[in-house]
Design a protein around this motif. Structure first.
Motif, PDB file in Angstrom:
ATOM      1  N   GLY A   1       0.839  -1.202   0.000  1.00 27.36           N
ATOM      2  CA  GLY A   1       0.000   0.000   0.000  1.00 27.36           C
ATOM      3  C   GLY A   1       0.872   1.249   0.000  1.00 27.36           C
ATOM      4  N   PHE A   2       1.941   1.209   0.789  1.00 28.88           N
ATOM      5  CA  PHE A   2       2.861   2.345   0.861  1.00 28.88           C
ATOM      6  C   PHE A   2       3.395   2.659  -0.541  1.00 28.88           C
ATOM      7  CE2 PHE A   2       6.259   5.047   2.165  1.00 28.88           C
ATOM      8  CZ  PHE A   2       5.983   5.468   3.451  1.00 28.88           C
TER       9      PHE A   2
ATOM     10  N   HIS B   1      -1.814  10.124   5.491  1.00 27.68           N
ATOM     11  CA  HIS B   1      -0.848   9.074   5.856  1.00 27.68           C
ATOM     12  C   HIS B   1       0.563   9.405   5.364  1.00 27.68           C
ATOM     13  CE1 HIS B   1       0.979   4.981   5.674  1.00 27.68           C
ATOM     14  NE2 HIS B   1       0.365   4.912   6.846  1.00 27.68           N
TER      15      HIS B   1
ATOM     16  N   SER C   1       2.647   7.758   3.768  1.00 29.53           N
ATOM     17  CA  SER C   1       2.964   7.338   2.391  1.00 29.53           C
ATOM     18  C   SER C   1       2.517   8.394   1.377  1.00 29.53           C
ATOM     19  CB  SER C   1       2.310   5.987   2.073  1.00 29.53           C
ATOM     20  OG  SER C   1       0.929   6.025   2.335  1.00 29.53           O
TER      21      SER C   1
ATOM     22  N   ASP D   1      -7.038  10.921   2.853  1.00 29.08           N
ATOM     23  CA  ASP D   1      -7.449   9.609   3.363  1.00 29.08           C
ATOM     24  C   ASP D   1      -8.981   9.595   3.351  1.00 29.08           C
ATOM     25  OD1 ASP D   1      -4.747   9.507   4.058  1.00 29.08           O
ATOM     26  OD2 ASP D   1      -5.115   8.758   6.077  1.00 29.08           O
TER      27      ASP D   1
ATOM     28  N   SER E   1      -6.388   7.305   9.405  1.00 24.31           N
ATOM     29  CA  SER E   1      -5.902   6.064  10.019  1.00 24.31           C
ATOM     30  C   SER E   1      -5.779   6.132  11.530  1.00 24.31           C
ATOM     31  CB  SER E   1      -4.562   5.670   9.400  1.00 24.31           C
ATOM     32  OG  SER E   1      -3.656   6.745   9.429  1.00 24.31           O
TER      33      SER E   1
ATOM     34  N   ASP F   1      -7.477   7.829  -0.520  1.00 23.87           N
ATOM     35  CA  ASP F   1      -6.806   6.644   0.018  1.00 23.87           C
ATOM     36  C   ASP F   1      -7.800   5.905   0.908  1.00 23.87           C
ATOM     37  OD1 ASP F   1      -5.473   4.916   1.760  1.00 23.87           O
ATOM     38  OD2 ASP F   1      -3.650   6.118   1.801  1.00 23.87           O
TER      39      ASP F   1
ATOM     40  N   ALA G   1      -7.431   2.964   2.406  1.00 22.38           N
ATOM     41  CA  ALA G   1      -6.800   1.888   3.190  1.00 22.38           C
ATOM     42  C   ALA G   1      -7.735   1.371   4.288  1.00 22.38           C
ATOM     43  CB  ALA G   1      -5.500   2.400   3.795  1.00 22.38           C
ATOM     44  N   HIS G   2      -8.372   2.308   5.015  1.00 29.32           N
ATOM     45  CA  HIS G   2      -9.213   1.900   6.152  1.00 29.32           C
ATOM     46  C   HIS G   2     -10.701   1.904   5.813  1.00 29.32           C
ATOM     47  CE1 HIS G   2      -5.712   1.959   8.790  1.00 29.32           C
ATOM     48  NE2 HIS G   2      -5.326   2.976   8.027  1.00 29.32           N
TER      49      HIS G   2
ATOM     50  N   THR H   1      -5.425  -0.473   0.197  1.00 32.73           N
ATOM     51  CA  THR H   1      -4.346  -1.416   0.564  1.00 32.73           C
ATOM     52  C   THR H   1      -4.959  -2.783   0.795  1.00 32.73           C
ATOM     53  OG1 THR H   1      -4.610  -0.912   2.908  1.00 32.73           O
ATOM     54  CG2 THR H   1      -2.937   0.313   1.735  1.00 32.73           C
TER      55      THR H   1
ATOM     56  N   SER I   1      -3.531  -4.803   3.065  1.00 42.21           N
ATOM     57  CA  SER I   1      -3.036  -5.258   4.375  1.00 42.21           C
ATOM     58  C   SER I   1      -4.070  -5.086   5.480  1.00 42.21           C
ATOM     59  CB  SER I   1      -1.785  -4.462   4.736  1.00 42.21           C
ATOM     60  OG  SER I   1      -2.083  -3.073   4.758  1.00 42.21           O
ATOM     61  N   LYS I   2      -5.289  -4.703   5.102  1.00 45.36           N
ATOM     62  CA  LYS I   2      -6.290  -4.469   6.140  1.00 45.36           C
ATOM     63  C   LYS I   2      -7.489  -5.398   5.885  1.00 45.36           C
ATOM     64  CE  LYS I   2      -4.020  -0.018   6.405  1.00 45.36           C
ATOM     65  NZ  LYS I   2      -2.811  -0.510   6.914  1.00 45.36           N
TER      66      LYS I   2
HETATM   67  C1  PLP Z   1      -4.052   5.473   5.056  1.00 45.77           C
HETATM   68  C2  PLP Z   1      -2.960   4.495   4.722  1.00 45.77           C
HETATM   69  N1  PLP Z   1      -2.428   4.502   3.482  1.00 45.77           N
HETATM   70  C3  PLP Z   1      -1.456   3.661   3.133  1.00 45.77           C
HETATM   71  C4  PLP Z   1      -0.939   2.732   4.019  1.00 45.77           C
HETATM   72  C5  PLP Z   1       0.157   1.813   3.609  1.00 45.77           C
HETATM   73  O1  PLP Z   1      -0.344   0.543   3.418  1.00 45.77           O
HETATM   74  P1  PLP Z   1       0.504  -0.794   3.650  1.00 45.77           P
HETATM   75  O2  PLP Z   1       0.769  -0.885   5.131  1.00 45.77           O
HETATM   76  O3  PLP Z   1      -0.430  -1.843   3.194  1.00 45.77           O
HETATM   77  O4  PLP Z   1       1.744  -0.678   2.856  1.00 45.77           O
HETATM   78  C6  PLP Z   1      -1.486   2.668   5.309  1.00 45.77           C
HETATM   79  C7  PLP Z   1      -0.964   1.664   6.265  1.00 45.77           C
HETATM   80  O5  PLP Z   1      -0.835   1.820   7.411  1.00 45.77           O
HETATM   81  C8  PLP Z   1      -2.499   3.569   5.672  1.00 45.77           C
HETATM   82  O6  PLP Z   1      -3.021   3.558   6.900  1.00 45.77           O
END
Ligand code: PLP
Length: 398
Positions: A110-111, A135, A137, A181, A185, A210, A212-213, A241, A243-244
């Motif tokens: 995700g980063f 975030h 990233s 976002d 996060s 983004d 991710a969450h 992402t 990873s969640k």
């Molecule tokens: C809002 C947000 N974007 C991007 C990322 C990066 O994702 P990853 O940890 O899957 O690389 C995160 C992870 O913590 C995140 O919270």
């Protein structure tokens, strides 16, 4: 000067270890689920982003195992050259359809998705306009680009407008990308997209969100923040992402086909990095199957979230503006956060203490997050511990 001098001068972590207040790199000896095993003890996990609880879902495990059996452990190279599997493309088609965009592209983290997307789109004459609480990233994607960066106050529409005006004034012929976002996060609040979109339109800026969450969590079928507000057509790039909620590793963007094709051929973090590993792709495909066919996980998650949101508030905790499965317990002072964290650990509850710069000065907090596999009994235990410790430390009244 020896370039390693800074390493020798770095004593903060050692000091925290010696004092017994070191909360990082905790060794977990079990699978990632609603409870985890640490030092022979079972802890209720409130520190994970496994919102739908799919890391242990039999179908997700099975699809990861199938991909491992068929394609092996790694692609050993970039998508561009030797690492492009049919399942990468299958996943991209599925994701594009899931979030409601014509095309999608998957990255290995995700980063890297934010790094690779922002740096490819924001060129030398362009400007990125970002929320102060975005975030890391997103910040680093801006650094990697050659463009200008303007930050606006968190979720503040007037401040966004000022940033856009100043971007246009300074920009000349360049373009503007606003990046936020969807769900923040650390504090779990949602970006007000319906108010942001008309401003982006007025100033000719593109909008990237983004998720991710938010993927798997917000929206009628877990499609994300844009779907939650019914504005999918007005968000130019949806990022997520794995990873969640997807219970895997990697990330994606979804957008118009021409935008995706450009990023695919111009993003250095995408081109010069190995493709997403086959078991991770398999797990994502499995998670998508589950998200599309078993809404009960999302519904259960929201039942838990509704209960915890209202219980924390009833007890007198400050949970900020969160309306999502990320519920911050805002304590302000760092010392208090670490003391609370330590006592929660002793009581069998795993949370993440968060201090600046991850949150603004004076807003240190305990980040708690919830998953569909949490049981009601686990939540009872958590609330009892929070109430007792909150009283002991004078955070809430008796
Ligand atoms: C809002 C947000 N974007 C991007 C990322 C990066 O994702 P990853 O940890 O899957 O690389 C995160 C992870 O913590 C995140 O919270």
């Amino acid at each position: 000067m020896d370039i390693f001098q800074k390493c020798r001068d770095f004593t903060e972590a050692d000091e925290a270890r010696t004092s017994g207040y070191y909360p990082y790199f905790t060794v977990i000896h079990s699978e990632s689920d609603s409870k985890v095993s640490v030092d022979g003890r079972e802890l209720v996990m409130l520190g994970s982003n496994n919102y739908l609880g799919l890391t242990t879902h039999p179908h997700v495990r099975e699809r990861a195992a199938e991909a491992l059996a068929k394609y092996g452990t790694s692609c050993t190279g970039s998508r561009l050259l030797n690492g492009n599997l049919d399942i990468h493309e299958e996943l991209e088609h599925r994701l594009a359809a899931f979030v409601g965009k014509p095309s999608a592209l998957v990255f290995s983290t995700g980063f890297g998705t934010n790094l690779g997307t922002i740096s490819a789109i924001v060129g030398r004459h362009d400007t990125a306009v970002i929320d102060k609480d975005d975030h890391a990233s997103i910040y680093d994607g801006c650094k990697l680009s050659y463009g200008k960066v303007i930050r606006f106050e968190h979720n503040d529409i007037a401040s966004l407008e000022e940033a856009l005006v100043s971007a246009i004034e300074r920009n000349g012929d360049g373009g503007v990308l606003v990046v936020v976002d969807g769900v923040f996060s650390m504090e779990g609040d949602i970006a007000p997209l319906p108010e942001m979109i008309p401003l982006c339109r007025r100033y000719g800026a593109r909008l990237m969100v983004d998720d991710a969450h938010a993927s798997g969590v917000l929206g009628p079928g877990g499609e994300g923040t844009a779907a939650h507000f019914g504005v999918t057509g007005d968000v130019d790039i949806i990022m997520g992402t794995f990873s969640k909620s997807f219970a895997s590793l990697g990330g994606f963007i979804a957008a118009d086909a021409k935008v995706i094709d450009y990023i695919k051929h111009n993003s250095r973090p995408f081109i010069f990095s190995a493709a997403m590993a086959p078991p991770s792709v398999g797990a994502c495909l499995g998670a998508l199957d589950v998200m599309e066919s078993e809404p009960e996980h999302r519904l259960r998650l929201w039942k838990i979230v509704d209960r915890m949101q209202s219980e924390y508030r009833r007890l007198g905790f400050d949970t900020g503006a969160s309306t999502t499965p990320v519920i911050p317990i805002i304590l302000g002072e760092e010392r208090l956060v670490f003391e609370f964290w330590r006592r929660l650990l002793d009581a069998g509850v795993f949370v993440n203490p968060v201090r600046p710069p991850a949150v603004p000065q004076g807003r240190a907090l305990l980040r708690t997050s919830y998953m569909a596999t949490h049981t009601d009994e686990q939540m009872d235990l958590v609330l009892t511990a929070f109430e007792r410790i909150g009283r002991e430390l004078g955070v809430i009244g008796s």
